[in-house]
Design a protein around this motif. Sequence first.
Motif, mmCIF file in Angstrom:
data_model
loop_
_atom_site.group_PDB
_atom_site.id
_atom_site.type_symbol
_atom_site.label_atom_id
_atom_site.label_comp_id
_atom_site.label_asym_id
_atom_site.label_seq_id
_atom_site.Cartn_x
_atom_site.Cartn_y
_atom_site.Cartn_z
ATOM 1 N N THR A 145 0.861 -1.179 0.000
ATOM 2 C CA THR A 145 0.000 0.000 0.000
ATOM 3 C C THR A 145 0.894 1.224 0.000
ATOM 4 O OG1 THR A 145 -1.725 1.200 1.191
ATOM 5 C CG2 THR A 145 -0.129 0.012 2.517
ATOM 6 N N THR A 148 1.344 7.204 3.835
ATOM 7 C CA THR A 148 0.978 8.614 3.837
ATOM 8 C C THR A 148 2.105 9.482 3.310
ATOM 9 O OG1 THR A 148 1.687 8.717 6.144
ATOM 10 C CG2 THR A 148 -0.646 8.373 5.743
ATOM 11 N N LEU A 283 -7.830 -4.388 9.749
ATOM 12 C CA LEU A 283 -6.830 -3.713 8.937
ATOM 13 C C LEU A 283 -5.846 -4.740 8.402
ATOM 14 C CD1 LEU A 283 -4.332 -1.809 11.235
ATOM 15 C CD2 LEU A 283 -6.190 -3.146 12.173
ATOM 16 N N ASP A 361 -5.384 4.560 14.426
ATOM 17 C CA ASP A 361 -6.810 4.852 14.380
ATOM 18 C C ASP A 361 -7.248 5.305 15.771
ATOM 19 O OD1 ASP A 361 -6.747 3.960 11.797
ATOM 20 O OD2 ASP A 361 -7.692 2.033 12.212
ATOM 21 N N ARG A 376 -10.455 6.560 11.238
ATOM 22 C CA ARG A 376 -9.515 5.597 10.680
ATOM 23 C C ARG A 376 -8.290 6.338 10.175
ATOM 24 N NH1 ARG A 376 -11.264 0.263 9.486
ATOM 25 N NH2 ARG A 376 -9.448 0.204 8.134
ATOM 26 N N ARG A 377 -7.361 6.539 11.074
ATOM 27 C CA ARG A 377 -6.143 7.268 10.823
ATOM 28 C C ARG A 377 -6.469 8.721 10.517
ATOM 29 N NH1 ARG A 377 -3.507 2.311 7.391
ATOM 30 N NH2 ARG A 377 -3.415 0.921 9.161
ATOM 31 N N LEU A 380 -6.365 9.564 6.608
ATOM 32 C CA LEU A 380 -6.833 8.557 5.666
ATOM 33 C C LEU A 380 -8.294 8.775 5.300
ATOM 34 C CD1 LEU A 380 -6.157 5.861 4.184
ATOM 35 C CD2 LEU A 380 -7.002 4.701 6.219
ATOM 36 N N VAL A 382 -11.534 6.868 3.623
ATOM 37 C CA VAL A 382 -12.034 5.539 3.276
ATOM 38 C C VAL A 382 -13.294 5.712 2.446
ATOM 39 C CG1 VAL A 382 -12.780 3.299 4.136
ATOM 40 C CG2 VAL A 382 -11.080 4.615 5.410
ATOM 41 N N GLU A 386 -12.415 1.545 0.071
ATOM 42 C CA GLU A 386 -11.104 1.748 -0.558
ATOM 43 C C GLU A 386 -10.351 2.865 0.169
ATOM 44 O OE1 GLU A 386 -10.951 -0.821 -4.162
ATOM 45 O OE2 GLU A 386 -9.528 0.204 -2.868
ATOM 46 N N ASN A 387 -9.101 2.618 0.486
ATOM 47 C CA ASN A 387 -8.277 3.610 1.168
ATOM 48 C C ASN A 387 -7.704 4.618 0.173
ATOM 49 O OD1 ASN A 387 -8.747 2.245 3.503
ATOM 50 N ND2 ASN A 387 -6.720 1.344 3.663
ATOM 51 N N TYR A 389 -5.031 7.866 0.214
ATOM 52 C CA TYR A 389 -4.052 8.600 1.000
ATOM 53 C C TYR A 389 -3.902 9.998 0.410
ATOM 54 C CZ TYR A 389 -3.009 4.102 3.033
ATOM 55 O OH TYR A 389 -3.120 2.898 3.687
#
Length: 480
Positions: A145, A148, A283, A361, A376-377, A380, A382, A386-387, A389
């Motif tokens: 992935t 960040t 995660l 998180d 969630r972070r 981030l 979502v 789908e994440n 950054y």
Amino acid sequence: MTKYGCPIREGAVRFPDAEALTFGGRSWTYGALDAEVDHWVAALEARGMGAGHRIALLATNHAACVFLFWALGRLGAVLAPLNARLTRAELAPLVEDVSPSLTLALGALAERLPGAESLESFRSATSSSTARTLDERSARVILLTSGTTGRPKGALLTEGNFRASSRASAANLGAHPAPRWLGTLPLFHVGGLAMLTRTAYEGGCLVLHERFDAESTCRAIDEESVSHASLVATTLERVLDVRAGRRVPETFKLALIGGGPVPVPLLERARAVGLLALQTYGLTEACSQVATERPGDADGRTAGPAVPGTELRIVGGDGEVCGPGQEGDIEVRGPTVMAGYWQRPDATNEALRDGWLRTRDLGVLDSRGRLTVLSRRTDLIVRGGENIYPAEVEAVLANHPSVQESAVVGVRDARWGEVPVAFLAPRAGHERPSDEALESWCRESLAGFKLPTRFLWVDALPRNAMGKLERTVLRKSAES
């Protein structure tokens, strides 16, 4: 240390005629799947692949992905599945990071992965009897992935991680003689791989679909005796729309709903048609599930308690463990936690402290140990599971000649949960491009789900006294 054989080989011995996999109108019993995997082992051996080698794969869901996964296990080799939605430019640094001995791709995606061999034609006409044993520490997958900072990070998941995840899920959801999991999550995500491994360890069947489709999902539930599924809020809603109030059959037991908070009315709507939808939080670094509602004690208001065998705690800014009702950072410990990040010792040491995975998180536990995820972070986004950054999108926008600097934040969205919105500061002496032109610019380097839904121009991005970007200010501005 416990040694493990291939679960497909074991299934072929114990129940050879039981169904193990369906895909594209075809079906494989454990006996047939075992034989197919042998042909893939032979093809890998012919390319010189063996223990410790890394194989990169670019593919949407396909039966060949299943054959490859189990064949690599018999050789002690490691799979590095790549997100099939990424562009050629996005994939290049990921492949460079994992440095594979072999790259494979479905024909339709091959142009994005230079030098890749065809996945469809990889199978050997001969077979092999090679079948190494694995232990808890044996590496199985590197899930890559973009971090960040933009530099790729690969979570290294082991045989022990996948087996522990399967045990925890079964203990939480209840035993099933032969679960039939609907595989609509991509096999390049941890959720998809968790279903692939879980069915094999439990002697069940993976009902694999190339991608999610609400009509096909409903047919699988109604006609293919699917017992379990994993969805996100947006896909659950589309399934319920198709069902239009029609109840699910008794063969369907439950669906796990991940990817972020789920509106309680949506969960209640699911239960009205007999579809038990359980919220879950997980995660990649913890091999899927961390906390999941229990079937007999689910109200849709939390992500549930830690799954059996996993420890969960909330830690404050001072490092002290928080009590019930106190907000802080979510940390996880247990046998599902990754071995570390591939060739990133600093990142590994930052994420893993005294056996605890620092998720970054934010959450809170109630008096019953049930988790509510607050964020969630920090940055981030979502979007429908789908994440996204922000730094990656910002880098693309910042390269536009009319953009001096950019910031991307997530804002609430009824359909997707969150969507990205871009704030842009103009470059002096340049004309501001249209939204269409900016979207076209982004599409050259970014997958479609990462594209900002809006482009908002500001004279300058807000920063605090330390010069740090104030994303909270931007988020409130976008939502107003």
